[in-house]
Design an enzyme around this catalytic site. Sequence first.
Site, PDB file in Angstrom:
ATOM      1  N   CYS A  94     -25.591 -25.057  15.587  1.00 38.29           N
ATOM      2  CA  CYS A  94     -24.648 -25.280  16.762  1.00 38.29           C
ATOM      3  C   CYS A  94     -22.967 -25.775  16.759  1.00 38.29           C
ATOM      4  CB  CYS A  94     -25.780 -26.135  17.736  1.00 38.29           C
ATOM      5  SG  CYS A  94     -26.908 -25.357  18.010  1.00 38.29           S
ATOM      6  N   SER A  95     -23.235 -26.213  16.005  1.00 36.62           N
ATOM      7  CA  SER A  95     -21.200 -26.797  16.186  1.00 36.62           C
ATOM      8  C   SER A  95     -20.848 -26.043  15.103  1.00 36.62           C
ATOM      9  CB  SER A  95     -21.517 -28.197  15.224  1.00 36.62           C
ATOM     10  OG  SER A  95     -22.333 -29.208  16.546  1.00 36.62           O
TER      11      SER A  95
END
Length: 77
Positions: free
Chosen positions: A49-50
């Site tokens: 996600c990051s």
Amino acid sequence: MTIQVGDTIPSATLNIMTADGPSAITTDDIFKGKTVALFGLPGAFTPTCSAQHLPGFVANADALKPKGADSIVCLAV
């Protein structure tokens, strides 16, 4: 519940991370009277996600603003 363009977000209290730690904020504070580009991340602060999901919204922020977005909001669990 599926959110559609133009829907009103229900009133709720969420938490936002600040320099002093978590702080309460209401959905009215975030959304009321504004056009908001809202996206969610299934795993906040995970490598995927990051590294893959969040950067696309950061990179395209300048393209969303002229389309009427007052702010871009990430909702994560």
